[in-house]
Design a protein around this motif. Structure first.
Motif, PDB file in Angstrom:
ATOM      1  N   ILE B  92       6.512  -4.825  -6.199  1.00  0.00           N
ATOM      2  CA  ILE B  92       5.752  -5.953  -5.662  1.00  0.00           C
ATOM      3  C   ILE B  92       6.696  -7.041  -5.196  1.00  0.00           C
ATOM      4  O   ILE B  92       6.577  -7.574  -4.102  1.00  0.00           O
ATOM      5  CB  ILE B  92       4.796  -6.526  -6.725  1.00  0.00           C
ATOM      6  N   TYR B  96       6.445  -6.999  -1.305  1.00  0.00           N
ATOM      7  CA  TYR B  96       5.112  -7.530  -1.185  1.00  0.00           C
ATOM      8  C   TYR B  96       5.136  -9.049  -1.130  1.00  0.00           C
ATOM      9  O   TYR B  96       4.260  -9.669  -0.549  1.00  0.00           O
ATOM     10  CB  TYR B  96       4.291  -7.069  -2.380  1.00  0.00           C
ATOM     11  N   GLY B 145       6.019   3.466   6.945  1.00  0.00           N
ATOM     12  CA  GLY B 145       4.898   2.516   6.988  1.00  0.00           C
ATOM     13  C   GLY B 145       3.704   2.998   6.180  1.00  0.00           C
ATOM     14  O   GLY B 145       3.093   2.234   5.438  1.00  0.00           O
ATOM     15  N   GLY B 146       3.379   4.262   6.306  1.00  0.00           N
ATOM     16  CA  GLY B 146       2.256   4.811   5.570  1.00  0.00           C
ATOM     17  C   GLY B 146       2.472   4.739   4.069  1.00  0.00           C
ATOM     18  O   GLY B 146       1.569   4.393   3.312  1.00  0.00           O
ATOM     19  N   ARG B 149       2.020   1.226   2.853  1.00  0.00           N
ATOM     20  CA  ARG B 149       0.603   0.884   2.785  1.00  0.00           C
ATOM     21  C   ARG B 149      -0.057   1.486   1.542  1.00  0.00           C
ATOM     22  O   ARG B 149      -0.787   0.813   0.823  1.00  0.00           O
ATOM     23  CB  ARG B 149      -0.146   1.422   4.019  1.00  0.00           C
ATOM     24  N   ILE B 150       0.218   2.769   1.314  1.00  0.00           N
ATOM     25  CA  ILE B 150      -0.393   3.433   0.160  1.00  0.00           C
ATOM     26  C   ILE B 150       0.038   2.759  -1.138  1.00  0.00           C
ATOM     27  O   ILE B 150      -0.755   2.532  -2.051  1.00  0.00           O
ATOM     28  CB  ILE B 150       0.011   4.933   0.133  1.00  0.00           C
ATOM     29  N   LEU B 153      -1.812  -0.452  -1.496  1.00  0.00           N
ATOM     30  CA  LEU B 153      -3.189  -0.187  -1.916  1.00  0.00           C
ATOM     31  C   LEU B 153      -3.231   0.114  -3.413  1.00  0.00           C
ATOM     32  O   LEU B 153      -4.093  -0.374  -4.138  1.00  0.00           O
ATOM     33  CB  LEU B 153      -3.772   0.993  -1.125  1.00  0.00           C
ATOM     34  N   ASP B 156      -2.768  -2.956  -5.382  1.00  0.00           N
ATOM     35  CA  ASP B 156      -3.975  -3.779  -5.310  1.00  0.00           C
ATOM     36  C   ASP B 156      -5.114  -3.196  -6.128  1.00  0.00           C
ATOM     37  O   ASP B 156      -6.178  -3.793  -6.223  1.00  0.00           O
ATOM     38  CB  ASP B 156      -4.448  -3.896  -3.848  1.00  0.00           C
ATOM     39  N   ALA B 158      -6.724  -0.477  -5.333  1.00  0.00           N
ATOM     40  CA  ALA B 158      -7.759   0.051  -4.448  1.00  0.00           C
ATOM     41  C   ALA B 158      -7.869   1.575  -4.500  1.00  0.00           C
ATOM     42  O   ALA B 158      -8.892   2.129  -4.107  1.00  0.00           O
ATOM     43  CB  ALA B 158      -7.500  -0.395  -3.015  1.00  0.00           C
ATOM     44  N   TYR B 166      -0.856  11.031  -4.332  1.00  0.00           N
ATOM     45  CA  TYR B 166      -0.906  10.812  -2.889  1.00  0.00           C
ATOM     46  C   TYR B 166       0.423  11.106  -2.208  1.00  0.00           C
ATOM     47  O   TYR B 166       0.527  11.051  -0.983  1.00  0.00           O
ATOM     48  CB  TYR B 166      -1.308   9.362  -2.591  1.00  0.00           C
ATOM     49  N   THR B 170       1.204  11.870   1.908  1.00  0.00           N
ATOM     50  CA  THR B 170       1.823  10.726   2.585  1.00  0.00           C
ATOM     51  C   THR B 170       3.150  11.129   3.207  1.00  0.00           C
ATOM     52  O   THR B 170       3.464  10.773   4.348  1.00  0.00           O
ATOM     53  CB  THR B 170       2.053   9.580   1.591  1.00  0.00           C
TER      54      THR B 170
END
Lengths: 180, 180
Positions: B92, B96, B145-146, B149-150, B153, B156, B158, B166, B170
């Motif tokens: 993070i 982030y 980038g993917g 993002r994962i 997520l 977060d 999510a 994943y 990915t």
DNA sequence: GTCTATACGAGGATAGAC
DNA sequence: GTCTATCCTCGTATAGAC
């Protein structure tokens, strides 16, 4: 007033922007600000939602204008590039800010409507065989993750050329990542 | 002390963490903190650099252990997933946080060594024909980038499943995006 | 090198006139 | 609905003893 706040929040960050700053740049007194919003966080939240609404309208329009998943995705990515080019503050505030830090009660951004809609038609594209079968979260991340990164690099001033000039390659890479 | 700061910064954010908070949780007095660091920003900067160094060592090791671009990229991505799983605070804070907001004099993160090294061996992979010819920034963004993002997520909260589950998808999507 | 006590300023928020 | 003036808390930073 919201415009001034947006501009300051994205230039200096939420916590580095005082109400005095907003007053000085917008010319509106602090008292007036408090007449319209409960507090500073409430101001940010309103700003956030108004931007999300514009975004959502954009995505809805795209869904209406395009029938297949591929052109929808491409249009959404193009839209992201356009917004980042024309209104970088909007883009920064939407996808770059750590909203949780100053709006602790807000749901995480990926559960916002425009992002849900996007995931929805990605899922549909998978059903239709346009996108290879895979986890929806992974698909959305792979498709748009590269674009988000490039836009962030651009906003950070790291890219040598104009943002637009990276669109075609970014789009093709994103689509290759998920195309069936 | 740095550990406590890292934990608090990532949980509550830099601006929501006061020196009092750090004192309470670490047991070290504010006076002592100021004996070791110039000020709060200096503390954050030290923390940041120490994390970047660990990251860089990791990437260097990967480059030494793997010969071709594909396995290097895969190993770097796996490393990112592992760190995000085992030490989410580190992840993070590194990718982030809006560093510019509290370390205005720091160069943007993408110009940090580990990221430069990565772009360097991507460029090399392009020369060797492993990666299709394209802009280096686009390639790096599309590839990782993917994953970023994962991971975001996941951080977060999510994602419904464990982050590890994943990884394979990915990775494959990222590599498909750039493979020659 | 670590602590306690304290100075100091900034910024969020409110009261109340117009 | 907009303004000015003011309050008051909180957080950074420092001084100085041990």
């Amino acid at each position: 007033m919201l415009d001034t706040a947006l501009s300051l929040f994205t230039r200096k960050g939420y916590f580095n922007t005082s109400l005095q700053d907003i007053r000085k740049e917008s010319g509106i007194s602090i008292g007036s600000i408090y007449h319209h919003f409960e507090n500073k966080e409430d101001l940010a939240r309103n700003l956030f939602h108004s931007l999300l609404e514009r975004f959502e309208a954009s995505v809805q329009q795209i869904v209406a204008d395009h029938g297949d998943c591929r052109s929808r995705c491409r249009a959404v990515m193009k839209d992201m590039f356009d917004i980042a080019g024309d209104h970088p503050e909007m883009m920064i505030f939407i996808l770059y800010a750590r909203h949780r830090e100053f709006m602790p009660h807000e749901r995480t951004i990926c559960s916002a409507r425009p992002f849900e809609i996007t995931r929805e038609f990605i899922r549909q594209g998978m059903d239709d065989g346009e996108i290879r079968p895979m986890d929806t979260w992974v698909a959305a991340s792979a498709l748009f993750g590269g674009a988000v990164r490039i836009i962030q690099l651009h906003l950070d001033g790291a890219l040598p050329d104009a943002l637009d000039s990276y669109f075609e390659q970014t789009w093709e890479a994103g689509w290759r990542a998920v195309a069936a």
